[in-house]
Design an enzyme around this catalytic site. Structure first.
Site, PDB file in Angstrom:
ATOM      1  N   GLN A   3      -6.778  66.428  17.094  1.00  0.00           N
ATOM      2  CA  GLN A   3      -7.327  65.596  18.162  1.00  0.00           C
ATOM      3  C   GLN A   3      -6.232  64.630  18.616  1.00  0.00           C
ATOM      4  O   GLN A   3      -5.672  63.900  17.800  1.00  0.00           O
ATOM      5  CB  GLN A   3      -8.521  64.805  17.613  1.00  0.00           C
ATOM      6  CG  GLN A   3      -9.158  63.863  18.608  1.00  0.00           C
ATOM      7  CD  GLN A   3     -10.083  62.864  17.903  1.00  0.00           C
ATOM      8  OE1 GLN A   3      -9.870  62.534  16.743  1.00  0.00           O
ATOM      9  NE2 GLN A   3     -11.090  62.391  18.597  1.00  0.00           N
ATOM     10  N   GLU A  49     -18.453  62.768  16.257  1.00  0.00           N
ATOM     11  CA  GLU A  49     -17.415  62.348  15.337  1.00  0.00           C
ATOM     12  C   GLU A  49     -17.932  61.232  14.435  1.00  0.00           C
ATOM     13  O   GLU A  49     -17.550  61.116  13.287  1.00  0.00           O
ATOM     14  CB  GLU A  49     -16.183  61.873  16.119  1.00  0.00           C
ATOM     15  CG  GLU A  49     -15.033  61.515  15.196  1.00  0.00           C
ATOM     16  CD  GLU A  49     -13.763  61.098  15.919  1.00  0.00           C
ATOM     17  OE1 GLU A  49     -13.853  60.708  17.084  1.00  0.00           O
ATOM     18  OE2 GLU A  49     -12.703  61.159  15.290  1.00  0.00           O
ATOM     19  N   ASN A  51     -15.224  50.046  12.970  1.00  0.00           N
ATOM     20  CA  ASN A  51     -16.586  49.541  12.765  1.00  0.00           C
ATOM     21  C   ASN A  51     -16.883  48.331  13.635  1.00  0.00           C
ATOM     22  O   ASN A  51     -18.047  48.095  13.979  1.00  0.00           O
ATOM     23  CB  ASN A  51     -16.808  49.258  11.279  1.00  0.00           C
ATOM     24  CG  ASN A  51     -17.003  50.548  10.503  1.00  0.00           C
ATOM     25  OD1 ASN A  51     -16.734  51.638  11.030  1.00  0.00           O
ATOM     26  ND2 ASN A  51     -17.490  50.442   9.283  1.00  0.00           N
TER      27      ASN A  51
HETATM   28  C1  FAD Z   1      -6.568  58.184   8.803  1.00  0.00           C
HETATM   29  C2  FAD Z   1      -6.650  58.102  10.283  1.00  0.00           C
HETATM   30  C3  FAD Z   1      -6.772  59.247  11.009  1.00  0.00           C
HETATM   31  C4  FAD Z   1      -6.796  59.216  12.404  1.00  0.00           C
HETATM   32  N1  FAD Z   1      -6.863  60.401  13.074  1.00  0.00           N
HETATM   33  C5  FAD Z   1      -6.823  60.375  14.420  1.00  0.00           C
HETATM   34  C6  FAD Z   1      -6.804  61.605  15.148  1.00  0.00           C
HETATM   35  O1  FAD Z   1      -6.853  62.686  14.572  1.00  0.00           O
HETATM   36  N2  FAD Z   1      -6.711  61.560  16.492  1.00  0.00           N
HETATM   37  C7  FAD Z   1      -6.664  60.383  17.156  1.00  0.00           C
HETATM   38  O2  FAD Z   1      -6.615  60.415  18.371  1.00  0.00           O
HETATM   39  N3  FAD Z   1      -6.675  59.192  16.510  1.00  0.00           N
HETATM   40  C8  FAD Z   1      -6.757  59.170  15.155  1.00  0.00           C
HETATM   41  N4  FAD Z   1      -6.752  57.975  14.474  1.00  0.00           N
HETATM   42  C9  FAD Z   1      -6.621  56.738  15.223  1.00  0.00           C
HETATM   43  C10 FAD Z   1      -7.899  55.930  15.318  1.00  0.00           C
HETATM   44  O3  FAD Z   1      -8.799  56.530  16.177  1.00  0.00           O
HETATM   45  C11 FAD Z   1      -7.509  54.529  15.761  1.00  0.00           C
HETATM   46  O4  FAD Z   1      -6.774  53.966  14.704  1.00  0.00           O
HETATM   47  C12 FAD Z   1      -8.689  53.632  16.086  1.00  0.00           C
HETATM   48  O5  FAD Z   1      -9.306  54.041  17.266  1.00  0.00           O
HETATM   49  C13 FAD Z   1      -8.292  52.166  16.180  1.00  0.00           C
HETATM   50  O6  FAD Z   1      -7.204  51.962  17.032  1.00  0.00           O
HETATM   51  P1  FAD Z   1      -5.931  51.139  16.542  1.00  0.00           P
HETATM   52  O7  FAD Z   1      -5.507  51.684  15.233  1.00  0.00           O
HETATM   53  O8  FAD Z   1      -4.970  51.137  17.647  1.00  0.00           O
HETATM   54  O9  FAD Z   1      -6.456  49.677  16.255  1.00  0.00           O
HETATM   55  P2  FAD Z   1      -6.702  48.518  17.339  1.00  0.00           P
HETATM   56  O10 FAD Z   1      -7.551  49.034  18.438  1.00  0.00           O
HETATM   57  O11 FAD Z   1      -5.437  47.870  17.681  1.00  0.00           O
HETATM   58  O12 FAD Z   1      -7.598  47.527  16.483  1.00  0.00           O
HETATM   59  C14 FAD Z   1      -7.060  46.615  15.505  1.00  0.00           C
HETATM   60  C15 FAD Z   1      -8.197  45.758  14.986  1.00  0.00           C
HETATM   61  O13 FAD Z   1      -8.771  45.008  16.066  1.00  0.00           O
HETATM   62  C16 FAD Z   1     -10.139  45.255  16.162  1.00  0.00           C
HETATM   63  N5  FAD Z   1     -10.538  45.289  17.571  1.00  0.00           N
HETATM   64  C17 FAD Z   1      -9.951  45.934  18.592  1.00  0.00           C
HETATM   65  N6  FAD Z   1     -10.651  45.786  19.726  1.00  0.00           N
HETATM   66  C18 FAD Z   1     -11.727  45.037  19.413  1.00  0.00           C
HETATM   67  C19 FAD Z   1     -12.865  44.559  20.134  1.00  0.00           C
HETATM   68  N7  FAD Z   1     -13.046  44.816  21.424  1.00  0.00           N
HETATM   69  N8  FAD Z   1     -13.768  43.837  19.463  1.00  0.00           N
HETATM   70  C20 FAD Z   1     -13.617  43.575  18.143  1.00  0.00           C
HETATM   71  N9  FAD Z   1     -12.596  44.004  17.417  1.00  0.00           N
HETATM   72  C21 FAD Z   1     -11.662  44.728  18.034  1.00  0.00           C
HETATM   73  C22 FAD Z   1     -10.342  46.622  15.541  1.00  0.00           C
HETATM   74  O14 FAD Z   1     -11.661  46.807  15.105  1.00  0.00           O
HETATM   75  C23 FAD Z   1      -9.348  46.567  14.407  1.00  0.00           C
HETATM   76  O15 FAD Z   1      -9.933  45.891  13.341  1.00  0.00           O
HETATM   77  C24 FAD Z   1      -6.727  57.983  13.076  1.00  0.00           C
HETATM   78  C25 FAD Z   1      -6.646  56.804  12.343  1.00  0.00           C
HETATM   79  C26 FAD Z   1      -6.584  56.844  10.958  1.00  0.00           C
HETATM   80  C27 FAD Z   1      -6.489  55.567  10.207  1.00  0.00           C
END
Ligand code: FAD
Lengths: 324, 376
Positions: free
Chosen positions: B125, B243, B357
């Protein structure tokens, strides 16, 4: 497999909710706390007319039961509206008496319970040590592994929930002996219905908190726009939504070897979920939630009272682990 | 209201159990997050595929068995109870296929699904980008119109299994003049395409199991666009619930894990440690709640929708609690390499991926409780 309420069960639940919504139960709670049981008794007759008490009484004694799923539906609604009085105790007593077969005690009291004419209080020491509303009950029973006795309630101890009047009892002569299975069954059913009552209380507190968060403004916005508030409330919904299936799962395990374990799982989960709901409700409401005059404060207090009633969470967790 | 399985479920259970007994490898496979382990798991996926066990609830024409959702739950219970290997193609079976069933053309269904069911093609994905995680609609990688298709450019990241997988699906900005959510196109592309570089990234356990993708004029033909070009957001979101919901983490997985936890408790517990006993009880109770809630969801037979957010928060927190309890039971051995430790490290990501979450709590509050939308 259909693990959802059927149309009739949903209708029954909705009917009770509508009946109690129109009944100003908060006023009945306050009156009950002040020693005036009349409005509370009127609620009981309305509930009896809706068939609530008959659900716990076997057909042979004028009831329609025992129907554990329907009983859980009813107890949830009674909790949601904080109906005062010893209904969990009365329904658990019905379970106890219903297990005694042809005993004269059962023949005398079960039809009256089914008709909603008898408020029964019950102690099952050590887990249920005080007779709830023992001063106004028509019958007070006490049971242990050996005996069932009539008891007299004396004095009284104040509860955090002003509508819960807890009385120590003096047991009388044994009326029935060898009643271990019956008193264990009464405990399990009572704990299950107490859990259902807790779930209803939790739901009511979530609803009122959400409503408040939508309308109360601070810093020029409804407080429900702020994530700190939102996330608290979301967590409450998660906890309540996952406690409910445990209650109905336990109801379906009635009279199977898993019943005690499943009741304990439900009670521990309902205690945790309703407690979270109450803590969050208090926080979201600010000082209003801490105010005696404000009706939801009655719900908040009842939640903490029921947290450890019918067995503490620790005792139920221990029962779960012992059964694994 | 009842919890009774019918003869169809029981028969299916017997069949699945016998099949698993005959086929599950005696020795656990190496970790699927490594190249060797992935290859072994790919082999296992083919073994499943040969007997239509990859996606039992799919119609037979696509390689499934056409069984009911309840039978699928039974399948999962047996699968995990048998200790069968982890599944390398959940992206394909649960995410891509679900989207295609709703938005795919008949040609796409016929072309894409059977190789998934046969265990032949493994999918990754490619949604997230360095600047677009929670704020997925802020993504900047592009799809530019060309003859017969699109040219992809930009960068994706955190793409699980991309170092070993065959193909990927993802969202690209194709109509920059349209709004944030409007101008996105959902496409499928091969991971060995010209112009595509896959750089593995080590995870918290050091294993190279996710990757960044760098795209430089990667060609995608029109037949590999999912749904309508420019309306990819709708297609992607309509199945994001999968998902988060039941299909990603079926209750059988938790029931099997908690059974093992109870065994560990019997072997290791200090009976005077009532705090740990209480945690064991809570984990067991929550696994039971999750299982029953699953039956409720399936009984309702309607679309799970935003309720998937409740599911996501619940299972991800439960997974952490379950593994923490196991490590605490292991005491000073908890830091040693073991399946429990591997499960623990993986559980820690559950509150982040599939939508964090915090984002799920926002959705629960706004869509299920009706609280006002706030600043994002
Ligand atoms: C093991 C693993 C596997 C993954 N596999 C895939 C995959 O196969 N394909 C893929 O596309 N992605 C994948 N991901 C990525 C995952 O979908 C993203 O990490 C996730 O959507 C969060 O984005 P970010 O890491 O950029 O965190 P950010 O969006 O930068 O968030 C950082 C922190 O800020 C908080 N935050 C952000 N916005 C808000 C808001 N509006 N209100 C409150 N809190 C907020 C978040 O909850 C988090 O605690 C994977 C991630 C992991 C850890």
């Amino acid at each position: 497999m259909k693990f959802v309420l059927d149309a009739e069960q949903r209708l029954f639940t909705d009917t009770l909710h509508a009946l109690l919504t129109g009944a100003d139960t908060a006023r009945a709670v306050r009156a009950w706390a002040a020693g005036d049981t009349k409005p509370g008794r009127a609620l009981w007759s309305a509930l009896a007319d809706a068939g609530v008490f008959a659900l716990a009484v076997p057909e042979a004694h004028g009831g329609a039961g025992p129907l554990p799923v329907e009983l859980v539906c009813a107890a949830e609604q009674l909790g949601r509206h904080a109906v005062p009085g010893p209904f969990v105790e009365t329904l658990a007593a019905a379970e106890l008496l219903g297990r005694l077969g042809d005993d004269p005690l059962a023949a005398t009291w079960l039809p009256r319970i089914a008709a909603g004419e008898a408020l029964v209080s019950l102690t099952l020491p050590p887990a249920v040590p005080y007779a709830l509303d023992g001063d106004v009950a028509d019958l007070v029973l006490t049971a242990d592994a050996e005996t069932v006795r009539e008891a007299t309630a004396h004095g009284g101890t104040a509860s955090l929930d002003p509508s819960r009047r807890l009385l120590p009892v003096v047991p009388g002569e044994p009326l029935v002996t060898g009643a271990a299975a019956a008193s264990a069954a009464a405990y399990d059913l009572g704990a299950l219905l107490c859990a259902a009552q807790q779930l209803g209380l939790g739901r009511a507190l979530l609803d009122v908190s959400v409503e408040y968060a939508r309308t109360r403004q601070q810093f020029g916005h409804p407080i429900g726009e702020y994530q700190a508030v939102k996330h608290h409330l979301a967590d409450v919904l998660v906890e309540l939504e996952y406690a409910r299936p445990l209650l109905f799962g336990a109801a379906l395990a009635y009279r199977t070897p898993e019943f005690s374990r499943d009741v304990s799982a439900a009670k521990a989960a309902a205690s945790a979920a309703s407690y979270l709901a109450a803590r969050v409700a208090l926080q979201v409401h600010g000082a209003i939630g801490y105010t005696d005059e404000y009706d939801p404060s009655l719900w908040i207090r009842k939640v903490r009272a029921l947290y450890s009633a019918w067995g503490s969470p620790a005792s139920h967790r221990a029962r779960v682990v012992d059964a694994l | 209201m009842d919890l009774d399985f019918g003869p169809a479920e029981e028969e299916f259970r017997t069949e699945v159990r016998a099949w698993l007994r005959a086929h599950v490898p005696a020795e656990p496979l190496p970790s699927l997050e490594t190249a060797d382990g992935f290859a072994a798991h790919r082999e296992w996926e083919r073994t499943l595929g040969a007997d239509r066990m990859v996606a039992v609830s799919w119609p037979r024409e696509y390689g499934g068995r056409g069984v009911s959702l309840l039978q699928w739950l039974v399948f999962e219970e047996e699968y995990y109870a048998a200790g069968a290997p982890g599944r390398v193609n959940q992206n394909g079976t649960d995410l891509l296929a679900t989207t295609l069933f709703r938005h795919g053309t008949p040609e796409q269904l016929a072309r894409i699904l059977p190789p998934i069911a046969a265990g032949e093609v493994i999918w990754a994905q490619a949604w997230s980008e360095p600047g677009a995680g929670s704020d997925l609609a802020g993504l900047r990688s592009t799809a530019t119109r060309t003859r017969g298709g699109w040219l992809l450019g930009g960068q994706k990241t955190w793409s699980s299994r991309a170092p070993f997988a065959d193909r990927a699906f993802g969202l690209f900005r194709s109509h920059p003049e349209a709004g944030r959510h409007r101008g996105l196109t959902y496409v499928m592309f091969p991971l060995d395409a010209d112009g595509l570089t896959v750089r593995p990234i080590g995870r918290l356990d050091g294993k190279p199991a996710f990757a960044e993708l760098f795209l430089d004029e990667v060609f995608v033909p029109d037949e590999d666009v999912i749904g309508v070009a420019g309306e990819g957001w709708k297609a992607a979101m309509s199945t994001a619930g999968n998902e988060r919901g039941l299909t990603l983490r079926p209750p059988g997985r938790f029931m099997a894990s908690v059974d093992r936890l109870v065994e560990l408790w019997r072997e290791r517990a200090d009976p005077s440690d009532t705090a740990l006993r209480d945690r064991l009880a809570d984990v067991w109770i929550r696994c039971q709640a999750y299982r029953l809630k699953g039956f409720e969801t399936i009984s309702r037979e309607d679309d799970i929708g935003v309720e998937a957010s409740l599911t996501k928060v619940f299972w991800s927190e439960l997974d952490v609690a379950l593994h923490e309890t196991a490590l605490d039971l292991l005491g000073t051995d908890g830091e040693l390499t073991s399946p429990w430790l591997e499960g623990y490290v993986f559980s820690l990501a559950g509150t982040i991926y599939a939508g964090t979450n915090e984002i799920q709590r926002n959705l629960i509050a706004e869509r299920l409780l009706g609280l006002p939308r706030g600043a994002r």
